[in-house]
Scaffold this active site. Structure first.
Site, PDB file in Angstrom:
ATOM      1  N   VAL A  13      45.993  40.627  34.757  1.00  0.00           N
ATOM      2  CA  VAL A  13      44.785  40.881  33.977  1.00  0.00           C
ATOM      3  C   VAL A  13      44.971  40.267  32.586  1.00  0.00           C
ATOM      4  CG1 VAL A  13      43.230  42.629  33.048  1.00  0.00           C
ATOM      5  CG2 VAL A  13      44.376  43.016  35.236  1.00  0.00           C
ATOM      6  N   ASP A 114      54.973  47.633  31.605  1.00  0.00           N
ATOM      7  CA  ASP A 114      53.569  48.048  31.614  1.00  0.00           C
ATOM      8  C   ASP A 114      53.434  49.550  31.405  1.00  0.00           C
ATOM      9  OD1 ASP A 114      54.811  48.389  34.114  1.00  0.00           O
ATOM     10  OD2 ASP A 114      52.914  48.357  35.187  1.00  0.00           O
TER      11      ASP A 114
END
Length: 265
Positions: A13, A114
């Site tokens: 993303v 993340d």
């Protein structure tokens, strides 16, 4: 403009920030075979469509922040920043990068970048205590204390992994579309599988979060539960414990980490 890149196991993303506002975003498949040159061409194609950026690669980009759960892709993106964005400050989230979130784990280096980035954004947006539920390739649950510390988490197989496993291991089953069924009780095999996925994962989230809340705070109601990840919309209607939905949580965390480190470059 700040370019943020979150590389997951299945999807990557990308987000473009103008100050604190995300003005554009893209989702592409993660392919560890792509070279730095191929990634540069892909970035140029995506960003070349945005009216605020120039036609040349790097025009209008003033900073880059990257986190990756795929080491091979991180290596190639490091090369992209060196070759094509050499004059642009770049932060690649790895040990030594300042996040502002203490990691209280047996081995902090084992925690995916993340997940730490999600904790950074959760603390900034909602404070602690909090739980981040990230529905991607895996479904992860990350616990953040009242003092903004990353205290641990839970990792479970993700929705897509479960659907794929059913299709491979079930002799009379097949891979299905991820969609809500008409009812909990399926009237055919596809709807029965869809029901098992949607309501099964919603129940899993409710069960795991309820237990985590009891361990995380004296008053479980003080814990804010934030859902993120590409598959979060599948369960938002049915998981009763979710307080907030922030689809760009990781990208926001990358922006915050960039801001906390760029002055050190």
């Amino acid at each position: 403009m700040l370019l943020t890149i979150d590389v997951g196991n299945s999807h990557t993303v990308l987000g473009l920030f103008d100050g604190e506002e995300i003005v554009e975003h893209w989702r592409i498949s993660t392919d560890s075979r792509r070279t730095a040159d191929e990634l540069a061409v892909l970035l140029q194609g995506l960003m070349g469509m945005h009216p605020l950026l120039g036609v040349e690669l790097g025009d209008g980009i003033e900073g880059i922040a990257i986190c990756s759960t795929v080491p091979a892709v991180l290596h190639e993106l490091r090369e992209v920043t060196r070759r094509y964005y050499g004059d642009v400050p770049a932060i690649l989230v790895e040990p030594g990068v300042k996040t502002g979130v203490p990691v209280l784990m047996d081995n902090p280096k084992e925690v995916g970048a993340d997940r730490i980035i999600n904790a950074v954004a959760a603390v900034e947006l909602y404070g602690g205590p909090a739980i981040v539920v990230d529905l991607g390739t895996a479904t992860t649950f990350d616990a953040i204390s009242a003092r903004g510390e990353y205290t641990g988490g839970v990792i479970a197989p993700g929705i897509e992994i479960s659907v794929e496993a059913l299709g491979v291991k079930g002799a009379q089953l097949r891979k299905i579309e991820l969609a809500r069924p008409r009812s909990v009780i399926g009237k055919n095999t596809v709807e029965a599988m869809q029901s098992g996925i949607v309501y099964g994962f919603a129940g899993q989230i409710d069960g795991v979060v309820t237990r985590m809340r009891k361990e995380l705070a004296a008053d479980p109601d003080d814990v804010t539960v934030i859902a993120t990840g590409g598959l979060a919309p599948m369960v938002l209607q049915d998981a009763t414990v979710i307080d907030e939905h922030e689809p760009w949580l990781t990208l926001i965390g990358l922006r915050l980490v960039y801001e906390r480190n760029v002055t050190r470059l």
